[in-house]
Structure formats: C-alpha cells, structure tokens
Motif scaffolding. Structure first.
Motif, PDB file in Angstrom:
ATOM      1  N   THR A   1      38.183  34.320  37.737  1.00 56.67           N
ATOM      2  CA  THR A   1      37.809  33.159  38.684  1.00 56.67           C
ATOM      3  C   THR A   1      36.527  32.741  37.873  1.00 56.67           C
ATOM      4  O   THR A   1      35.725  33.101  37.162  1.00 56.67           O
ATOM      5  CB  THR A   1      37.498  33.835  39.791  1.00 56.67           C
ATOM      6  OG1 THR A   1      36.403  34.616  40.035  1.00 56.67           O
ATOM      7  CG2 THR A   1      38.657  34.319  40.723  1.00 56.67           C
ATOM      8  N   ARG A   2      35.974  31.400  38.363  1.00 56.19           N
ATOM      9  CA  ARG A   2      34.971  30.659  37.985  1.00 56.19           C
ATOM     10  C   ARG A   2      34.333  30.183  39.306  1.00 56.19           C
ATOM     11  O   ARG A   2      34.867  29.690  40.094  1.00 56.19           O
ATOM     12  CB  ARG A   2      35.341  29.471  37.284  1.00 56.19           C
ATOM     13  CG  ARG A   2      33.890  28.651  36.745  1.00 56.19           C
ATOM     14  CD  ARG A   2      34.534  27.664  35.751  1.00 56.19           C
ATOM     15  NE  ARG A   2      33.160  26.982  35.280  1.00 56.19           N
ATOM     16  CZ  ARG A   2      33.127  26.091  34.454  1.00 56.19           C
ATOM     17  NH1 ARG A   2      34.329  25.576  33.861  1.00 56.19           N
ATOM     18  NH2 ARG A   2      32.198  25.217  34.042  1.00 56.19           N
ATOM     19  N   GLU A   3      32.874  30.527  39.394  1.00 57.89           N
ATOM     20  CA  GLU A   3      32.103  30.058  40.323  1.00 57.89           C
ATOM     21  C   GLU A   3      30.887  29.075  39.735  1.00 57.89           C
ATOM     22  O   GLU A   3      29.933  29.752  39.253  1.00 57.89           O
ATOM     23  CB  GLU A   3      31.446  30.978  41.436  1.00 57.89           C
ATOM     24  CG  GLU A   3      32.636  32.103  41.826  1.00 57.89           C
ATOM     25  CD  GLU A   3      31.791  33.227  42.669  1.00 57.89           C
ATOM     26  OE1 GLU A   3      30.805  32.970  42.966  1.00 57.89           O
ATOM     27  OE2 GLU A   3      32.650  33.729  43.507  1.00 57.89           O
TER      28      GLU A   3
ATOM     29  N   LEU B   1      29.319  30.345  36.524  1.00 59.15           N
ATOM     30  CA  LEU B   1      29.594  31.686  36.107  1.00 59.15           C
ATOM     31  C   LEU B   1      31.135  32.028  36.150  1.00 59.15           C
ATOM     32  O   LEU B   1      31.938  31.551  36.852  1.00 59.15           O
ATOM     33  CB  LEU B   1      28.933  32.448  37.499  1.00 59.15           C
ATOM     34  CG  LEU B   1      28.833  33.961  37.182  1.00 59.15           C
ATOM     35  CD1 LEU B   1      27.759  34.258  36.308  1.00 59.15           C
ATOM     36  CD2 LEU B   1      28.472  34.650  38.598  1.00 59.15           C
TER      37      LEU B   1
ATOM     38  N   ARG C   1      33.629  35.175  36.177  1.00 57.82           N
ATOM     39  CA  ARG C   1      33.866  36.529  36.587  1.00 57.82           C
ATOM     40  C   ARG C   1      35.238  37.135  36.208  1.00 57.82           C
ATOM     41  O   ARG C   1      36.195  36.586  36.549  1.00 57.82           O
ATOM     42  CB  ARG C   1      33.604  36.500  38.066  1.00 57.82           C
ATOM     43  CG  ARG C   1      33.754  37.786  38.642  1.00 57.82           C
ATOM     44  CD  ARG C   1      33.504  38.085  40.090  1.00 57.82           C
ATOM     45  NE  ARG C   1      32.028  37.821  40.471  1.00 57.82           N
ATOM     46  CZ  ARG C   1      31.492  36.607  41.106  1.00 57.82           C
ATOM     47  NH1 ARG C   1      32.421  35.680  41.404  1.00 57.82           N
ATOM     48  NH2 ARG C   1      30.542  36.332  41.256  1.00 57.82           N
TER      49      ARG C   1
ATOM     50  N   ARG D   1      37.397  40.457  36.865  1.00 65.09           N
ATOM     51  CA  ARG D   1      37.472  41.647  37.611  1.00 65.09           C
ATOM     52  C   ARG D   1      38.502  42.385  37.262  1.00 65.09           C
ATOM     53  O   ARG D   1      39.904  41.852  37.289  1.00 65.09           O
ATOM     54  CB  ARG D   1      37.367  41.286  39.147  1.00 65.09           C
ATOM     55  CG  ARG D   1      37.293  42.552  39.900  1.00 65.09           C
ATOM     56  CD  ARG D   1      37.601  41.946  41.699  1.00 65.09           C
ATOM     57  NE  ARG D   1      37.673  42.982  42.624  1.00 65.09           N
ATOM     58  CZ  ARG D   1      36.567  43.442  43.183  1.00 65.09           C
ATOM     59  NH1 ARG D   1      35.203  42.567  43.079  1.00 65.09           N
ATOM     60  NH2 ARG D   1      36.526  44.391  43.938  1.00 65.09           N
TER      61      ARG D   1
ATOM     62  N   VAL E   1      33.646  45.006  37.062  1.00 62.71           N
ATOM     63  CA  VAL E   1      33.273  43.265  37.076  1.00 62.71           C
ATOM     64  C   VAL E   1      32.416  42.989  36.088  1.00 62.71           C
ATOM     65  O   VAL E   1      31.518  43.545  35.774  1.00 62.71           O
ATOM     66  CB  VAL E   1      32.761  42.905  38.524  1.00 62.71           C
ATOM     67  CG1 VAL E   1      32.379  41.239  38.625  1.00 62.71           C
ATOM     68  CG2 VAL E   1      33.526  43.371  39.514  1.00 62.71           C
TER      69      VAL E   1
ATOM     70  N   GLU F   1      30.362  39.556  34.766  1.00 64.69           N
ATOM     71  CA  GLU F   1      29.876  37.900  34.986  1.00 64.69           C
ATOM     72  C   GLU F   1      29.169  37.767  33.665  1.00 64.69           C
ATOM     73  O   GLU F   1      28.213  38.418  33.075  1.00 64.69           O
ATOM     74  CB  GLU F   1      29.173  38.076  36.193  1.00 64.69           C
ATOM     75  CG  GLU F   1      29.711  38.574  37.419  1.00 64.69           C
ATOM     76  CD  GLU F   1      28.978  38.206  38.758  1.00 64.69           C
ATOM     77  OE1 GLU F   1      27.629  38.280  38.523  1.00 64.69           O
ATOM     78  OE2 GLU F   1      29.495  38.488  39.768  1.00 64.69           O
TER      79      GLU F   1
END
Length: 362
Positions: free
Chosen positions: A284-286, A289, A291, A293, A345, A347
């Motif tokens: 995923t991307r936020e 960032l 990530r 997992r 995880v 990041e």
C-alpha cells in the motif's frame, strides 16, 4: 545523484575582477575631491595605472607563492609579510618612474617624504591580496579534501550495498537447494520442475543483480517466481495471497527487498508446524510512504546459529542493514507476533521509477 558543484572561478578571473574593483573603489573615493578642478580624467588614469601595476606585481608574486604549497601557515605568513614589503617598495618605484615619464615637470625629490608612507600603503594592499590568495588556496584545498572524502564515503557505501546484495544469492541458494535435496528422493519430477523454476529466478536475479533499485512490479515478479519454486515443494501446504494497491507498481524499491521477507514468512510458518501455512503480502501507499506488509501464520522463531528450517536470521538482518544504508532513518523494518500470526512491515519513501533513476542505479 547529487549535482556536481559549479566550478570555482579561475585565478585570472578573480585577478582581473579584483583589481578592476580596486580601481573602481579608488576612483569613487577620490573623484568627489577632483571633479570640480577638471582633474577627473587624470585621476581615473592614475588610479587605473595603479591597479594595473598591482595586477602585474601580484601576478609575479603568485609565481613565488605557488612554491609554498603545500606548506605551513607560519612559513606562508612570513613570506607574505616579507614579499609584500619588498614588492611594496617596487610598486612605489614603478609609480615614481611612470610619473616622471608621463609628466616631464615632475621630480620625485619633491615627493620623497611621502615615499615611505606610500610604500607602506602599497605593502598593506599587497598583504591583503596575499591573505586573500592564501585563504582561497586553503579553502579550495579543504574543499578538494572534502570532496575526496565524500567520494571515498560514497564508494565505501556502494561497496557495502553491493556486498549486502550479493549475500542474498547464496542465502537464497542455500534455502532453495535444501528444498531440492529434500525432493530428489521423494519426487524427482517435482525436483526437476523446481530446478527449472530456480533457473528462471536466477536468470532474473542476474539481470537485475547490479541494480540497487528496481521497479516494484519487477521485484514482485521475482517474488512470484520464488513462490512458484516453493509451491512445487509444498503444494497444498502453502497458501499465498498478494494484494498490491494500484499505482504502486512503478514505485522504486531496493532490489531483493521483498523476496527475503516472503522467504522468512514461509520458513517461520513451516517451523510452527501449523498447516497449511498462510502467507499474506500487502503493498500500500500512504502519501509519500510505501508500506510492504508480509504476514504468516505460526510463531516467531528466533534465529539459529545452525542452518535449518528455522533460518539463521540473515535475510531480515540483510534487509534492515540495506534500508539503513540507503535511507537512514527514513525507512524502517518492524516485526511482531499476535493471535497466531507473525507480522513483518517495511516502510520506506515512495519514489517514482524514472529512466534517470535507472541510469544512476547502473
């Protein structure tokens, strides 16, 4: 790749520019006192000639100063004092000779009382020039040493990263060959299929092995090849799912980042003895960032000194060190255990893959 700093101005650029500014400042200082007397042009000529003499004399001084590098500060300071005093006297003599030649009615005897003061004035000017010369030389030498140190540090870091990347190959081969050895006796057909999958995986790793970064989609393609190898051995004992947020495939990641995480999850899941081993990979991307997992069923198995299904801890340690080398505190790797699942995880900064980045990586 950081841009190279602009080249420093050459000696002659600074020399002509500095003495030109010196002449301009002299003219601006004395012009208000002579403009009303009709002596503006002679003043401009006199101060201009004075600057020309300064330029020529300091250019000769430079030839002697060049021999003082490298050398001690004390030696350079003593030479600057002595040279400025001697050349200051020469400057006075040149000025007097020029005045006598240009103005036939001028006699230096009428100005002899001011000669020592003029010589001191010129010597102070030359001493200031000497200080600037040595200061710039030392600053450039320091900058050169700093750039060499930075280049050495960069080369050392690149060598460290290359070493860490290359460690992944024997680590993976050890695990894969252990699986092949286990299959040869019980199922030769599956063993041959696994060797074929290994050849495809290693071909991919050889093509990308010299790249510190790769697009995420290529990294995940290698992970799928790895999982194909493991599925040959474990079949229904291994249940894997991969979820990738759209738009993240073109983000860049360090090469061989995800595969050791998945390899670690498979080993720990198998070591727990709870079958089938479920492995869930989520990307995923936020904002800025990225990530990654990786979850697996089972319990966390501490690293062992002896090779075996529980692993030696090389994979995660390698990933953690590479993240620290590449991103310092901007990236992290965390592991935890809860409710029968082991969670890992990663990041790291979300960076788009570009041809420029590909060129730099090569």
């Amino acid at each position: 790749m950081p841009q190279r700093p602009a080249p420093a101005p050459s000696f002659w650029t600074l020399q002509f520019g500095g003495w030109g500014l010196y002449a301009l400042l002299l003219i601006i200082t004395f012009l208000p006192m002579h403009v009303g007397e009709g002596k503006a042009l002679p003043l401009v000529m006199a101060k201009g000639i004075r600057a020309v003499f300064g330029l020529g004399l300091t250019s000769v001084m430079r030839l002697g100063y060049q021999r003082l590098f490298p050398g001690t500060f004390r030696r350079q300071a003593l030479w600057a004092l002595a040279t400025s005093a001697v050349v200051g006297m020469a400057w006075v003599l040149l000025a007097e000779a020029w005045a006598t030649w240009l103005y036939p009615t001028y006699h230096w005897q009428t100005n002899r009382m001011q000669l020592p003061r003029n010589a001191l004035d010129y010597a102070v000017t030359l001493l200031g020039w000497s200080g600037l010369y040595f200061g710039i030389k030392h600053a450039r030498a320091w900058q050169g040493e700093r750039e060499r140190a930075l280049r050495a540090d960069t080369l050392a870091q690149e060598a460290r990263l290359a070493s860490l990347r290359h460690q992944m190959h024997p680590h993976f081969l050890f695990n894969a060959l252990t699986s092949v050895r286990a299959l040869i006796g019980e199922d030769p057909v599956r063993a041959r299929r696994m060797v074929t999958e290994m050849a495809d995986f290693l071909r991919f790793s050889l093509q990308k092995g010299d790249f510190p970064h790769v697009p995420l989609e290529e990294e995940l393609s290698m992970v799928r090849s790895y999982l194909s190898i493991e599925s040959v051995r474990f079949e229904e004992k291994l249940d894997v799912s991969l979820s990738v947020m759209p738009g993240t495939e073109r983000l860049t990641v360090p090469a061989f980042l995800v595969q050791p995480l998945v390899d670690n999850a498979v080993k720990h899941g198998l070591a727990s003895g709870l079958l089938p081993v479920r492995v869930r990979i989520q990307v995923t991307r936020e904002q800025d960032l990225l990530r990654i997992r990786v979850d697996n069923t089972g319990k966390w198995a501490p690293p062992s000194r002896e090779p075996g299904p529980q692993g030696t801890g090389t994979g995660l340690r390698n990933v953690r060190e590479r993240l620290a080398q590449l991103f310092a505190e901007r990236a992290k790797l965390e592991s935890s255990e809860s409710d029968g699942w082991v969670h890992t995880v990663v990041e790291l900064p979300a960076m788009e893959w570009t041809p420029v980045l590909a060129t730099e990586a090569a």
